[in-house]
Design a protein around this motif. Structure first.
Motif, mmCIF file in Angstrom:
data_model
loop_
_atom_site.group_PDB
_atom_site.id
_atom_site.type_symbol
_atom_site.label_atom_id
_atom_site.label_comp_id
_atom_site.label_asym_id
_atom_site.label_seq_id
_atom_site.Cartn_x
_atom_site.Cartn_y
_atom_site.Cartn_z
ATOM 1 N N TYR A 1 -21.060 13.865 -69.272
ATOM 2 C CA TYR A 1 -19.686 13.802 -68.789
ATOM 3 C C TYR A 1 -19.345 14.991 -67.895
ATOM 4 N N ILE A 2 -19.982 16.137 -68.149
ATOM 5 C CA ILE A 2 -19.617 17.381 -67.489
ATOM 6 C C ILE A 2 -20.781 17.859 -66.626
ATOM 7 N N ASP B 1 -21.134 22.823 -58.549
ATOM 8 C CA ASP B 1 -21.836 22.855 -57.267
ATOM 9 C C ASP B 1 -22.459 21.512 -56.914
ATOM 10 N N ILE B 2 -22.770 20.671 -57.911
ATOM 11 C CA ILE B 2 -23.401 19.389 -57.613
ATOM 12 C C ILE B 2 -22.454 18.475 -56.837
ATOM 13 N N LEU C 1 -11.513 16.138 -57.492
ATOM 14 C CA LEU C 1 -12.321 16.513 -58.649
ATOM 15 C C LEU C 1 -11.463 17.125 -59.748
ATOM 16 N N CYS C 2 -11.827 16.849 -60.986
ATOM 17 C CA CYS C 2 -11.179 17.460 -62.150
ATOM 18 C C CYS C 2 -12.009 18.682 -62.540
ATOM 19 N N VAL C 3 -11.549 19.852 -62.121
ATOM 20 C CA VAL C 3 -12.322 21.091 -62.221
ATOM 21 C C VAL C 3 -11.773 21.976 -63.343
ATOM 22 N N PHE C 4 -12.673 22.668 -64.054
ATOM 23 C CA PHE C 4 -12.258 23.633 -65.078
ATOM 24 C C PHE C 4 -13.358 24.680 -65.236
ATOM 25 N N SER C 5 -13.063 25.746 -65.953
ATOM 26 C CA SER C 5 -14.059 26.784 -66.228
ATOM 27 C C SER C 5 -14.479 26.718 -67.691
ATOM 28 N N MET D 1 -16.940 24.069 -63.770
ATOM 29 C CA MET D 1 -17.500 22.780 -64.138
ATOM 30 C C MET D 1 -16.554 21.674 -63.678
ATOM 31 N N VAL D 2 -17.072 20.437 -63.642
ATOM 32 C CA VAL D 2 -16.236 19.287 -63.310
ATOM 33 C C VAL D 2 -16.534 18.144 -64.271
#
Length: 376
Positions: A26-27, A31-32, A45-49, A56-57
């Motif tokens: 899922y995660i 960078d991909i 994109l749904c982005v988080f750290s 990560m996304v």
């Protein structure tokens, strides 16, 4: 039909091919998709750290994580053709009003299958079979071929730097038209430190300094690296004299192609002949053979399908045949089914640089419900 019934109907079509059913990670590291997805996709994109601070996304589609799984298989020594299918959740910020952020994609990905007109037609026909299994009538289909523009550019025999800039511009909305419309101009004096910076970090710092001094905020979806590459490309094209007028005329004709899909090869052939681009014959023949194979497999598509020269460019990892199918009650940004060829994707993902042709297709049950005027 309910949402679950639509998922089951479409999944049954794809699983009947014998493809392996998967539900990959899922995660993903950011960078991909940031490197391999187009600008329009990046903005959604749904982005988080994570807890280590790594960006990560959530998977924005299933093609990228499934391709990553295949790249790992090949890096570990696996070879030969491999097919996967899935009915799994993806996560993107909505493209249109009432689109969900979390939705199900039902689809397939084929790797190592011959890159040919027949396999393109087979993939398209399989998606149409899944759409038919969902008991929905398509209203329109758009097709394109992302290998055509680069082939035209190569046939023009331009300087390498100009060729590279045009190909990059093609992947940006309005990029080619802006490039062709503008006279080649020398870079502004304050951009010289950006162009002359010895490394990417120095160039980024210099560019951000220019923005600050001009009072311009950094907005949009392109990275600083992409912007700097574009500035350097334009500077080099200016130094080389810009895009020649003959090339501008040929590419302007190509940019205007929007015709019934069955006429695409003839239209492209007329443009190539008009501008003396004899080396385009094999690429145009591939378009003709593919359309013949598609019409043989799905005759009814002849009345609804159109071919556009720029269609599909917002998805960077696609590099060949692309298509989207639409239904009632939806906008032009909400296809009920789509697919495309990505022959360079596995090589880009694989640690072993293993090459493998690839093509896939998906249906969106949530949109099919809306096209049918039904609710979940």
């Amino acid at each position: 039909m309910t949402h679950d019934a639509l998922v089951a109907a479409a999944r049954g079509v794809f699983e009947a091919t014998g493809a392996e059913r998967v539900d990959p990670a899922y995660i993903l590291p950011s960078d991909i998709p940031l490197e391999l997805s187009g600008e329009a996709v990046r903005a959604r994109l749904c982005v988080f750290s994570d807890h280590r601070g790594n960006e990560m996304v959530m998977r924005p589609d299933l093609t990228l994580p499934v391709a990553g799984q295949e790249a790992e298989r090949r890096a570990a020594g696996g070879d030969g053709a491999k097919a996967y299918t899935y009915a799994a959740r993806a996560f993107r910020l909505p493209a249109a009003e009432n689109d969900p952020m979390e939705f199900t994609q039902v689809g397939f990905e084929w790797f190592g299958k011959d890159s040919s007109a027949d396999s393109d037609a087979e993939a398209f026909a399989l998606v149409r079979e899944a759409v038919a299994a969902c008991d929905v009538t398509p209203t329109a289909t758009e097709m394109g071929d992302l290998s055509i523009f680069p082939a035209f550019v190569d046939a023009l025999g331009l300087a390498r730097i100009t060729t590279d800039l045009l190909k990059r511009a093609f992947r940006q909305e309005g990029g080619v038209s802006d490039l062709l419309a503008a006279a080649p101009e020398a870079p502004a004096d304050d951009l010289q430190p950006v162009l002359e910076a010895p490394g990417s970090k120095e160039a980024e710092a210099a560019f951000l300094n220019v923005l600050s001094e001009r009072g311009i905020p950094m907005i949009g979806t392109r990275s600083v690296d992409e912007i700097v590459a574009g500035l350097r490309g334009k500077a080099a094209v200016h130094a080389a004299g810009g895009v020649p007028e003959a090339a501008r005329a040929a590419l302007s004709d190509l940019a205007g192609v929007n015709c019934p899909a069955g006429e695409a090869a003839d239209v492209l052939g007329v443009i190539a002949g008009k501008h003396g681009l004899d080396t385009m014959s094999s690429a145009i023949e591939r378009v003709a053979k593919r359309m013949d194979a598609i019409l043989a497999a799905v005759p009814g598509v002849a009345t609804e399908a159109r071919f556009r020269s720029g269609f599909g460019r917002r998805f960077t990892y696609y590099d060949g045949f692309v298509f989207e199918t639409f239904g009632q009650n939806l906008t032009s940004r909400q296809p009920i089914a789509s697919g495309g060829r990505y022959d360079g994707l596995i090589e880009g993902l694989s640690r072993s640089r293993a090459a493998a042709s690839g093509i896939g297709g998906v249906v969106r049950p949530d949109r099919i419900l809306r096209a049918k005027g039904e609710t979940a």
